[in-house]
Write a protein that holds these residues in place. Sequence first.
Motif, PDB file in Angstrom:
ATOM      1  N   SER A   1       0.901  -1.180  -0.115  1.00 57.61           N
ATOM      2  CA  SER A   1       0.021   0.032  -0.069  1.00 57.61           C
ATOM      3  C   SER A   1       0.924   1.286  -0.012  1.00 57.61           C
ATOM      4  CB  SER A   1      -1.076   0.180   1.117  1.00 57.61           C
ATOM      5  OG  SER A   1      -1.898   1.136   1.301  1.00 57.61           O
ATOM      6  N   ARG A   2       1.875   1.060   0.799  1.00 53.90           N
ATOM      7  CA  ARG A   2       2.923   2.333   0.805  1.00 53.90           C
ATOM      8  C   ARG A   2       3.639   2.622  -0.425  1.00 53.90           C
ATOM      9  NH1 ARG A   2       5.129   5.138   5.228  1.00 53.90           N
ATOM     10  NH2 ARG A   2       6.307   6.868   4.334  1.00 53.90           N
ATOM     11  N   ASP A   3       4.131   1.541  -1.029  1.00 56.20           N
ATOM     12  CA  ASP A   3       5.194   1.696  -2.157  1.00 56.20           C
ATOM     13  C   ASP A   3       4.529   1.493  -3.474  1.00 56.20           C
ATOM     14  OD1 ASP A   3       6.984   2.028  -0.142  1.00 56.20           O
ATOM     15  OD2 ASP A   3       7.792  -0.181  -0.205  1.00 56.20           O
ATOM     16  N   HIS A   4       3.536   0.717  -3.696  1.00 56.87           N
ATOM     17  CA  HIS A   4       2.926   0.521  -4.983  1.00 56.87           C
ATOM     18  C   HIS A   4       1.366   0.542  -5.406  1.00 56.87           C
ATOM     19  CE1 HIS A   4       6.758  -2.349  -4.715  1.00 56.87           C
ATOM     20  NE2 HIS A   4       6.968  -1.285  -5.729  1.00 56.87           N
TER      21      HIS A   4
ATOM     22  N   PHE B   1      -7.628   7.071  -4.765  1.00 53.66           N
ATOM     23  CA  PHE B   1      -7.593   5.464  -4.742  1.00 53.66           C
ATOM     24  C   PHE B   1      -6.456   4.808  -5.381  1.00 53.66           C
ATOM     25  CE2 PHE B   1      -9.730   1.524  -5.949  1.00 53.66           C
ATOM     26  CZ  PHE B   1      -9.947   0.951  -4.389  1.00 53.66           C
ATOM     27  N   VAL B   2      -5.938   5.468  -6.479  1.00 54.04           N
ATOM     28  CA  VAL B   2      -4.907   4.626  -7.403  1.00 54.04           C
ATOM     29  C   VAL B   2      -3.842   5.567  -7.268  1.00 54.04           C
ATOM     30  CG1 VAL B   2      -4.421   3.341  -9.189  1.00 54.04           C
ATOM     31  CG2 VAL B   2      -6.695   3.359  -8.616  1.00 54.04           C
ATOM     32  N   PRO B   3      -3.016   6.203  -6.491  1.00 56.96           N
ATOM     33  CA  PRO B   3      -2.008   7.115  -6.616  1.00 56.96           C
ATOM     34  C   PRO B   3      -0.901   6.698  -7.248  1.00 56.96           C
ATOM     35  CG  PRO B   3      -1.923   6.045  -4.398  1.00 56.96           C
ATOM     36  CD  PRO B   3      -2.948   5.434  -5.085  1.00 56.96           C
ATOM     37  N   TYR B   4      -0.520   5.555  -7.607  1.00 55.86           N
ATOM     38  CA  TYR B   4       0.775   5.152  -8.258  1.00 55.86           C
ATOM     39  C   TYR B   4       0.044   4.527  -9.747  1.00 55.86           C
ATOM     40  CZ  TYR B   4       2.960   5.099  -3.848  1.00 55.86           C
ATOM     41  OH  TYR B   4       3.685   5.551  -2.589  1.00 55.86           O
TER      42      TYR B   4
ATOM     43  N   PHE C   1      -1.123  -3.778 -10.231  1.00 61.05           N
ATOM     44  CA  PHE C   1      -0.862  -5.003 -10.432  1.00 61.05           C
ATOM     45  C   PHE C   1       0.603  -5.601 -10.084  1.00 61.05           C
ATOM     46  CE2 PHE C   1      -4.139  -4.412 -13.816  1.00 61.05           C
ATOM     47  CZ  PHE C   1      -4.924  -5.513 -13.795  1.00 61.05           C
ATOM     48  N   ARG C   2       1.466  -4.497  -9.965  1.00 61.61           N
ATOM     49  CA  ARG C   2       2.796  -4.976  -9.378  1.00 61.61           C
ATOM     50  C   ARG C   2       2.645  -5.355  -7.911  1.00 61.61           C
ATOM     51  NH1 ARG C   2       8.647  -1.843  -9.450  1.00 61.61           N
ATOM     52  NH2 ARG C   2       9.721  -3.459  -8.234  1.00 61.61           N
ATOM     53  N   ALA C   3       1.607  -4.570  -7.092  1.00 62.99           N
ATOM     54  CA  ALA C   3       1.369  -5.292  -5.910  1.00 62.99           C
ATOM     55  C   ALA C   3       0.375  -6.480  -5.648  1.00 62.99           C
ATOM     56  CB  ALA C   3       0.539  -3.915  -5.298  1.00 62.99           C
ATOM     57  N   ALA C   4      -0.309  -6.629  -6.695  1.00 57.18           N
ATOM     58  CA  ALA C   4      -1.092  -7.978  -6.705  1.00 57.18           C
ATOM     59  C   ALA C   4       0.097  -8.979  -6.971  1.00 57.18           C
ATOM     60  CB  ALA C   4      -1.767  -7.989  -7.960  1.00 57.18           C
ATOM     61  N   ALA C   5       1.178  -8.887  -7.710  1.00 52.17           N
ATOM     62  CA  ALA C   5       2.341 -10.056  -8.025  1.00 52.17           C
ATOM     63  C   ALA C   5       2.821 -10.391  -6.699  1.00 52.17           C
ATOM     64  CB  ALA C   5       3.140  -9.486  -9.041  1.00 52.17           C
TER      65      ALA C   5
END
Length: 615
Positions: A109-112, A268-271, A277-281
Amino acid sequence: MEPVEARQEGHAPKPAAAARGYWRWSKEDFFPEPSFASWVAYRGALAATPSRLMDRLIAGRSTDAAELGDMRRRSENEMRRCLTWWDLTWLGFGCHLGAGIFVLTGLESRDHAGPAVVVSYVVAGVSAMLSVFCYAEFAVEIPVAGGSFAYLRVELGDVAAFVAAANLILESVIGTAAVARAWTSYLASLFNRPASAFRVRAPWVAEGYDELDPIASAVIVATATMAMLSTKGSSRVNWVASAVHLLVLAFIIVAGFLHAKPSNLTPFVPYGVPGVFRAAAVVYFAYGGFDSIANMAEETNNPSRDIPVGLIGSMSVITAIYCTMALVLSMMQPYTAIDRSAAFSVAFGAVGMRWMKYVVAVGALKGMTTVLLVGALGNARYATHIARSHIIPPVFALVHPRTGTPVHATTLITAASACVALISSLDVLASLLSISTLFIFVMMAVALLVRRYHARGVTSRAHGRRLVAFLLAIVGSSAGIAACWGAAPERWAGYAALVPVWAAATLGVQLLVPVARAPRRWGVPLMPWLPSLSIATNLFLMGSLGAQAFVRFGVCTAVMMLYYVLVGLHATYDVAHDGSGEEPRADHGDAAGDEKAAVAVAATDVEKSGGDGGQ
C-alpha cells in the motif's frame, strides 16, 4: 496402534534397511546410484550428459500408478492417513492468515498501490483460485506428497519436474524465512520497540542482508520440531490457534471500521494501474500456501472428497478476509502514513487505540506461527517426494517408523530456511518468492491441459501436434500481453492483437483437440478455459514484477540447473534404467492401462484409510 510397516501395500520394508534403522548417513544413503560409485564412474556419467539429458527429455514421463506405488515405497515407511476435510480447511486457514495480511498489505500500500491494494488482493485472489482448481484435480487424481513436482513429472517429464522441484525448494526456503523475519518484527512491536530492535546489525554485509535475525531462525526450528513429532497433533494445534486467530481478526476488522475515514481512500490509485498489478504480483505470496495443502493428500483419508472441499473452501474465505483487512487499513490511515513493517499496529496507535497494537501483535504472531507450522508440514512433503525420485539424495525420502513423518526432509528444509532467515530482509525475499510461485502455477496449468488432451495410445499424432501448437500460442500470447503491459501499459494495440490470439488458441483446444482423459473423481470445470486463463493471469502478474526479481530468479534457476546437470540428471537416469537396484518404474503406457493401475492403488488406499483415520 497398528505398526506403520504393517500398513504398507503388501510390501514390507527391505530387511537390510530395517536392520540399519532410520538414522543412517553413509555414502550409499546419499548417492547409491552407479554413476557415483567412483570418480571413474562419475567422469563417465558426465561424458554421457548430452545423451542422458535427451533421454530424460524424451522418455522422462512417469505414471499415476508409479507415483502412487513404487515411489511411495521408497520411503520404507508410510505416512499416516489421519486428515479429514475439516483438518485441511483449517490447515488452509493456518498457512495463509499470517504474513500476507499483516506485513505485505502495509508494504505494498505504501510503495506501489495505495488504497487500491484492495484491488490487488482481489486480482491475486482470482488468479490463485484458478490455480487452486488445477491443484485440486491433480491432488484428487494423484494423492501423493510431492504436489506439483509429482504432477509435472507425470505430464511433462523429469526435466520439467526438476525445474519445478528447484523452484519448490526455493519457494519453501524463502517463504519460511520471510514469515519468520516478519514474526520478529511483530515481536518487537509487542515490546514497544522498532521493527529491527531484536536483530543484530552487521555493517560489513551488503545492504538488504545486513540485519541478522537469530530469533527468526529459532522460531523456524521450534515449529519444524512440532511438525516432525506428529501430523495429526500439528493439525490439532493449528485448529485451535487458527480459531483464536479468526476471532482476533474479526475484532480487528470491527474496531478498524469504527475508526475508518472514507476520505483516506482518496486518491484511490495514486501510483496508477501498473502499481496495482505490481502489488498484486507481490501479495500473491500471501496466497501461495495452498500448495502445501495439496501436499498433504497422501495423509488424507478421502482425497477425492476432502481435498476439493478443503482447498476451495478455505481459499474462498481467505480471499474475503484479505480484501476486508486491506480495506480496513486503507480507511484508517492515508497510504502515505502507513508503516511498512507493522502497518496495523501503527494504524491503531494513530487513531488513539494504542492498546490495540498489542492485540494486533499477538494476532500476527499467532497467525505467523501457524503459517510456519503448516509450512513445515507441507514443505517437507515436497522434499520427501523429490528425494524419492533421487533428484536429491534418497535419504531425505525416509519416513520415520514411529512418528510417520519425514524427519530427514523436514530437517533439510528447516536448516536452509533458518540460514536464509538469519540474513535476508523481507522485501528482498517477497518478490523472489512471488515470481517462483507464479512460474510453477503456469507450469501446473499447462500440465493439466496436457493431462486432459494428450495420452499415449489415445491421442493421434496429428492431434498431439495440434495441441502443442495451441499451447505455444496460449503461452506466447499470454507472455506477449504481459510484455506489452510492462513496456507501455497505456498502448492498446498490442492487447487488441494478442488477446484474440489467446482466445482463439483456447477455443482451438476445445473444438479441435479431443479429450484424451476424463477425471476419475473430480475435475476442473469449464475446460480448457480456466487453465488457459490461469496461464494468462499468472504470466501477467509475473510481468508486473520488477526486473530485479527476474534477475534473482534467473540466477537461482541457473545455479539449480547446474546442480541438475552435475547430480540430479545422473541419479534419475540410473533409477529410470534400473541402475540403482530398485524396482524399475513403469513405462508411460496408454491412458486406460495407467488409469486401471492408479484406480487399483487408490482403492487400496481408501480401504486402508478406514483403519487409519483415527490415528
